[in-house]
Design an enzyme around this catalytic site. Structure first.
Site, short mmCIF file in Angstrom:
data_model
loop_
_atom_site.label_atom_id
_atom_site.label_comp_id
_atom_site.label_asym_id
_atom_site.label_seq_id
_atom_site.Cartn_x
_atom_site.Cartn_y
_atom_site.Cartn_z
N ASP A 11 0.85 -1.19 0.00
CA ASP A 11 0.00 0.00 0.00
C ASP A 11 0.88 1.24 0.00
OD1 ASP A 11 -2.33 1.49 0.19
OD2 ASP A 11 -2.34 1.44 2.38
N GLU A 67 2.46 4.84 -4.15
CA GLU A 67 2.39 5.72 -5.34
C GLU A 67 3.71 6.42 -5.62
OE1 GLU A 67 0.08 5.49 -2.90
OE2 GLU A 67 -1.18 4.26 -4.17
N ASP A 127 -8.99 3.84 -1.89
CA ASP A 127 -9.85 4.36 -0.82
C ASP A 127 -11.14 4.98 -1.35
OD1 ASP A 127 -7.89 3.50 0.84
OD2 ASP A 127 -7.06 5.48 1.28
C1 GLC Z 1 -4.57 3.30 2.96
C2 GLC Z 1 -5.13 2.09 2.22
C3 GLC Z 1 -6.16 1.40 3.06
C4 GLC Z 1 -5.55 1.01 4.40
C5 GLC Z 1 -4.96 2.22 5.10
C6 GLC Z 1 -4.20 1.87 6.36
O1 GLC Z 1 -5.53 4.26 3.12
O2 GLC Z 1 -5.63 2.44 0.96
O3 GLC Z 1 -6.68 0.29 2.38
O4 GLC Z 1 -6.50 0.41 5.20
O5 GLC Z 1 -4.07 2.90 4.23
O6 GLC Z 1 -3.17 0.98 6.10
#
Ligand code: GLC
Length: 805
Positions: free
Chosen positions: A405, A408, A483
């Site tokens: 995650d 980017e 998200d």
């Molecule tokens: C980001 C991710 C989400 C995750 C969060 C905490 O917002 O997109 O899916 O739960 O980080 O790790």
């Protein structure tokens, strides 16, 4: 300052007259009077690559997107020359290059124009960073439509849109927002029933204008690098998409459990809570294969550590979960906390593995753990180190999948919410700034993760998920749409985005079911599940602060309905697995938008509400609150209502009732749909028989079934089974031919057939031309069911005794 709109044209340069050209086997290189180079490679009869260089030079030829194993080869490559043009001819297309100005025109063999240059290639010097803004403009034919570009949260048909690709963390993004998590600079153009694709393989920020500024002009340009694009001829969208997917690669088969239902939340902790959740799934008989650990499992968000207070014995917990059928998936982010007591940090520092700014300091930025440094994933040595970090988590503790995650990469509280542009990258030996590496950073992180998980999960298959990606990243990882928000509009977006990703080469995709931010109503959650069970990746995930999002959190009715739909997904696993196999082998997207299914029908060109799941199921999710039904457009063919076997003719829109417990689902006439019994998780039970649901048709239809051991690598040694069923139906008989390839032996011996819409009672049955007693086959005329041995070449069922036999 980087401009995100096209600079003034007065600074543009254009190629001059062609002075020389050189031919070398599979390419032609042109040089113009003002030293512009154009190299055209013939990769296949239907794929040409165009590369432009200015100042008489090309960059080192390197791409993260192109699959090194992709197969090239053509049947024909001829060059013709006259006073005004040089023409390249393959067995599929002709490409004319104008000697006066290097402009391109591509035609089919009947001389029908497919695509030609408007201004064509031009460029503008970039004084701030060096190099050029490289630009291309093409004419767009009246009535042309456009599809593709990865995860854009906008209308499926991109006509009239202007979009750019720059991987961006967009919490709670909105419809039509431009830059999102992924960069897939590939689109399909469709006009006059002819489709072609453009893949602009340039990892700088790229821009696309589909007849937005000018009605009949398509433009694409990048803020650096080379004008380097592939033209892919169809004429079917299906041909374009498969060719593109082959060019950029497909993944290996995932473990089958990765296609099951997954439950996630930010975050489930401590261990008791995780066990309470998984235990409730089993208690309620709600199928589930994976449970996710979000950032709170770590010790203050340090990657590759555990919060021992919440998880005193992770290995034991993971083992216990596994014994109950749950695979544990853990999140790993790129930011490494600056902390001299932290081994991963120290190791990376000692080895010089972190990204650096132009003048030498480390790239420092805030993410969940606080101030972090970031591994330089475009350096192969760093990727190898990263891969080895999974030894403990995956190899020793038994984590089955990794979720990447914030790659980017996302940085909090800074302008641009990412690295500054001066950050340096190795780019596998092609040193560059972040302007060029930004869009591939997440992909290279997922690649390193994939290498590690594959190594340490062996002999099991790896499962990886990533938020950011670049074209070709599908070789390593699945993805999700990030998200989103618990709104009806986001349900529509999820539907559109996943279809778009599927035709952009990234089929293994889904959304946060129910919405990540905010909380869905029970109705919205139900409708989202009804969509999500048809997405290749099916996971409920939500943020921590908006209430619970487990299927039982919305009351009995929602639980009962969603459980039935998730059970349906589990029944359809062999069908989905087969579609996945066709994606892996042939680059065929797992979901097919209607325009992909029948591009000749103009009714499909602007539609994305309905889609084809696999090859033969039409899914029509309800996307509005309080709806008791919806209008469904049926594409060509005839379609059985999954719930009552009513047959609907295609080429028309019909109203379909859809109370909350019934999402509209239709099955193509003639289809043979393989089904498993309901299981709580993949391989819970040893299969005693496989169900085949057969939808009668007067005429023929071919169905496919791929099977293997559901995990491991034996399928690569020939231990798979690929069956083709050829159905032929008439008013008084049915013939099914079976053809099998591969050495895999299924655990079951029998097939349980169930006919839908069979217009007669079976009176006689022949298997491989031998008559078989119907009682032996357990034929039940009321339900049109019968049980046959799995091995047969020819099944013949007839409605009256055949005296000639
Ligand atoms: C980001 C991710 C989400 C995750 C969060 C905490 O917002 O997109 O899916 O739960 O980080 O790790």
């Amino acid at each position: 300052m980087i401009t995100s709109t096209e600079p003034e044209t007065k600074g543009n340069f254009f190629p001059g007259h062609i002075e020389t050209f050189r031919f070398d086997g599979n390419s032609v290189t042109f040089t113009t009077k003002n030293n512009v180079l154009l190299k055209i490679d013939v990769l296949r009869d239907s794929i040409l690559r165009f590369r432009y260089g200015t100042d008489g030079i090309f960059e080192n030829d390197f791409s993260y997107a192109i699959d090194k194993e992709t197969i090239h080869g053509f049947n024909k490559f001829e060059i013709q020359e006259n006073t005004s043009h040089i023409t390249i001819i393959t067995s599929k297309i002709k490409c004319r290059i104008s000697t006066a100005d290097l402009k391109i025109g591509i035609y089919d063999l009947q001389n029908k124009l497919i695509l030609d240059d408007e201004a064509g290639f031009h460029w503008e010097e970039n004084f701030e960073f060096g190099g050029n803004y490289v630009k291309m403009s093409k004419n767009s034919i009246d009535g042309e439509n456009f599809y593709g570009l990865g995860d854009k949260p906008t209308s499926f048909n991109l006509k009239g849109r202007k979009l750019s690709l720059w991987n961006t963390d967009q919490f709670a993004y909105t419809k039509d927002l431009d830059e999102l998590y992924k960069a897939v600079p590939f689109y399909v153009g469709l006009h006059n029933n002819t489709a072609y694709g453009i893949f602009f393989d340039n990892s700088f920020r790229t821009h696309f204008d589909f007849c937005n500024e000018k009605r009949n002009e398509v433009k694409f340009w990048a803020e650096g690098g080379e004008m380097n694009y592939y033209f892919i001829y169809g004429p079917q969208i299906a041909d374009v998409v498969s060719s593109y997917t082959h060019l950029t690669g497909t993944p290996d088969m995932p473990p089958m459990w990765a296609l099951g239902y997954h439950q996630s939340k930010w975050s489930y902790f401590p261990e008791e809570r995780v066990k309470e959740i998984t235990g409730t799934f089993r208690k309620l008989g709600f199928p589930c294969d994976a449970i996710y650990l979000d950032i709170d499992y770590m010790d203050e968000f340090r990657c590759f550590t555990w919060n021992r207070e919440h998880f005193p014995n992770p290995k034991e917990m993971i083992r216990a979960l596994e014994a109950n059928g749950f695979k544990t998936v853990a999140i790993i982010d790129p930011g490494i906390r600056i902390d001299t007591d932290y081994g991963v940090y120290r190791e990376a520092l000692d080895n010089d593995y972190f990204c650096k700014r132009a003048d030498g300091p480390y790239m420092r930025g805030k993410v969940w753990p606080g101030q972090c440094y970031f591994p330089e994933f475009t350096n192969p040595e760093v990727r190898a180190w990263w891969a080895d970090l999974f030894k403990e988590l995956v190899g020793e503790m038994g984590i089955k999948g990794i979720w990447n995650d914030m790659n980017e990469p996302a940085v909090m509280e800074v302008p641009g919410r990412t690295f500054p542009m001066d950050v340096r990258h190795d780019y596998d030996g092609n040193a560059c700034s972040h302007r060029k590496a930004h869009n591939v950073y997440g992909m290279q992180m997922a690649r390193a993760t994939y290498d590690g998980v594959r190594k340490y999960a062996f002999p099991k298959r790896p499962f990886i998920m990533t938020r950011a990606n670049y074209a070709g990243g599908q070789r390593y990882t699945s993805t999700w749409t990030g998200d989103n928000v618990a709104t009806w509009e986001h349900l529509w977006l999820a539907n559109t985005q996943v279809q778009r990703l599927c035709i952009s080469g990234m089929s293994f995709t889904g959304s946060d079911i129910g919405g990540f931010a905010e909380q869905p109503s029970g109705e919205l959650f139900t409708r989202w599940i009804q969509l999500g069970i048809f997405h290749p990746f099916c996971r409920v995930h939500s943020s921590g602060d908006h209430g619970n999002q487990e299927p039982w959190s919305f009351g009995e009715e929602v639980l009962n309905i969603t459980r039935e739909f998730v059970k349906l997904r589990y029944q359809l696993l062999p069908y989905l697995y087969t579609a996945f196999y066709q994606y892996v082998e042939e680059g065929i997207p797992i979901l097919k938008p209607l325009v992909y299914f029948d591009q000749e029908d103009v009714q499909t060109h602007y539609r994305s509400d309905e889609f084809i799941f696999g090859n033969q199921i039409l899914a029509c999710p309800v996307q509005d609150a309080n709806a008791l039904g919806r209008r469904v457009y049926f594409p060509k063919g005839r379609w059985y209502n999954f719930w009552n076997d009513e047959v609907m003719p295609g080429g028309k829109e019909w109203w379909v009732d859809a109370p909350l417990e019934k999402s509209p689902i239709f099955v193509k006439e003639g289809a043979i749909i393989p089904k498993f019994p309901v299981q709580q998780y993949v391989d819970e039970i040893e299969l005693k028989e496989l169900y085949l649901d057969i939808y009668f048709k007067t005429g023929t239809e071919t169905s496919v079934l791929y099977e293997d051991a559901h995990d491991g690598y034996d399928h690569k040694k020939g231990r798979y089974s690929l069956k083709t069923f050829k159905f032929r139906g008439r008013s008084n008989e049915v013939i099914i031919q079976q053809h099998k390839d591969g050495k895999y032996l299924t655990t079951y011996e029998h097939l349980q057939l169930r006919f839908h819409g069979l217009p007669f009672k079976i009176v006689q049955a022949f298997i491989d031309n031998e008559e078989v007693n119907l009682t032996e086959l357990e034929y039940d005329p009321d339900y049109s069911t019968l049980k046959i041995p799995k091995k047969f070449d020819l099944l013949h069922l007839i409605s009256q005794v055949d005296a000639r036999r």
